[in-house]
Enzyme design. Sequence first.
Site, short mmCIF file in Angstrom:
data_model
loop_
_atom_site.label_atom_id
_atom_site.label_comp_id
_atom_site.label_asym_id
_atom_site.label_seq_id
_atom_site.Cartn_x
_atom_site.Cartn_y
_atom_site.Cartn_z
N ASP A 11 -6.95 -0.39 5.52
CA ASP A 11 -5.51 -0.87 5.52
C ASP A 11 -4.83 -0.70 6.58
OD1 ASP A 11 -3.61 1.95 3.85
OD2 ASP A 11 -5.57 2.10 5.13
N ASP A 16 -6.77 3.49 10.88
CA ASP A 16 -7.94 2.59 10.53
C ASP A 16 -8.29 1.73 11.76
OD1 ASP A 16 -5.53 2.57 8.46
OD2 ASP A 16 -7.40 2.22 7.29
N ASN A 40 -1.36 0.98 3.58
CA ASN A 40 -0.15 1.22 4.74
C ASN A 40 0.96 0.34 4.57
OD1 ASN A 40 -1.26 3.61 5.68
ND2 ASN A 40 -2.77 2.53 6.90
N THR A 124 -11.22 3.74 4.45
CA THR A 124 -10.10 4.42 4.89
C THR A 124 -8.66 4.03 4.58
OG1 THR A 124 -9.92 2.95 6.76
CG2 THR A 124 -11.49 4.83 7.13
N PHE A 165 -2.10 10.11 0.50
CA PHE A 165 -1.60 8.67 0.16
C PHE A 165 -2.84 7.90 -0.42
CE2 PHE A 165 0.87 5.07 0.87
CZ PHE A 165 0.04 4.07 1.62
N ASN A 166 -3.95 7.93 0.35
CA ASN A 166 -5.03 7.13 -0.21
C ASN A 166 -5.47 7.09 -1.60
OD1 ASN A 166 -5.21 5.62 2.24
ND2 ASN A 166 -6.88 6.74 3.05
N HIS A 238 -6.15 10.26 11.09
CA HIS A 238 -7.10 10.80 9.88
C HIS A 238 -8.40 9.91 9.90
CE1 HIS A 238 -3.55 12.67 7.99
NE2 HIS A 238 -2.91 11.63 8.46
N ASP A 239 -8.42 8.53 9.87
CA ASP A 239 -9.55 7.88 9.45
C ASP A 239 -10.69 7.61 10.46
OD1 ASP A 239 -7.09 5.09 8.44
OD2 ASP A 239 -7.93 6.85 7.21
O1 RIB Z 1 -3.17 9.86 4.21
C1 RIB Z 1 -3.48 9.36 5.39
C2 RIB Z 1 -4.34 8.03 5.23
O2 RIB Z 1 -3.25 7.21 4.48
C3 RIB Z 1 -4.62 7.13 6.28
O3 RIB Z 1 -6.01 6.48 5.91
C4 RIB Z 1 -3.55 6.39 6.83
O4 RIB Z 1 -3.96 5.19 7.39
C5 RIB Z 1 -3.02 6.07 5.33
O5 RIB Z 1 -3.80 4.95 4.76
CA CA Z 2 -6.08 4.02 6.31
#
Ligand code: RIB
Ligand code: CA
Length: 315
Positions: A11, A16, A40, A124, A165-166, A238-239
């Site tokens: 996203d 990403d 996102n 991701t 979040f994801n 993160h990704d």
């Molecule tokens: O929590 C972090 C994740 O949420 C990452 O993948 C960021 O791009 C969002 O998608």
């Molecule tokens: Ca992401």
Amino acid sequence: MNKIPIILDGDPGHDDAIAWVFAKADPALDIRAVVAVSGNQTLDKTTLNARRVCALLGIDAPIASGAHKPMNGDPVTAGNWHGESGLDGPALPEPDQPLSPLPGVDLMAKVLAESSQPVTIVATGPLTDVAELLLAHPEVKEKIGQISIMGGGLTHGNWCPGAEFNILVDPEAAYLVFHSGIPLLMSGLDVTEKALIKPSDFPRILAVGNQTARIVVGWLEFFYRFPMELGYSGAPVHDPCAVLALTHPEIFQSRELYVDIELQGEYTRGATVADFRGRLGKAPNAACMMEIDRERYIDLLVEALQFYHGREVAI
Ligand code: RIB
Ligand code: CA
């Protein structure tokens, strides 16, 4: 070298996009498809961002739009982190290839069916596309060699105290993926919040001296705004961990754990619950990244960016 065929599903999203910088630059990976998912930002925005990032990086695999909403409920977006466009910051090239006419899930199924070897899915964003692929195309499940995700957190959340979040955006999708029996590499907040890229790293990245390096630093400068306000010493990028867990497992410390997804609970829906002590008597279903060598992480980013010398595109 036998390349690992991969499907990128994300996203974009600043992190990403940086994950895709690593993926395209790595000779061990063969990107077979790119699918944008709502996360996102809304799907129209993540799809346009995916197309622009692919144009920037020279990713010539087919690109499709995936799920516009989670399996249950309405889309959740993260404009506070990624901006109104979902990838605010440096200008990017216009898309250089048409969007696939296939829905994302069908493109993934086509790539899997046509592959002569198992394909790895690098997810991701929310896991909606992966779950819907498993539901709509069970005939290709055996062609999924493994799934490497950024998602979850075994000790804490970010979007809410208990959930990352994801996973929180689509817990039902995550539940299906974690119960699929497909080998999982999980890069949750436990490791990704240690994958910090600090302002003190920016000059070294910029010194690579090409267009992609300059854009990556522009993404980092934008992406760091919000975590800086939260007191982070750098941007938790993160990704890329979901890519590096495949290509450079040596920079991580991981644990094989049984992880389940909480679907109920006022404060816990979307939590990734790890059975650290084996109380449930269930076999591990995920290799969970727990620690990262941050210096090597930065080294690998600088190394990956060298790939983009001479690959500048018109913006
Ligand atoms: O929590 C972090 C994740 O949420 C990452 O993948 C960021 O791009 C969002 O998608
Ligand atoms: Ca992401």
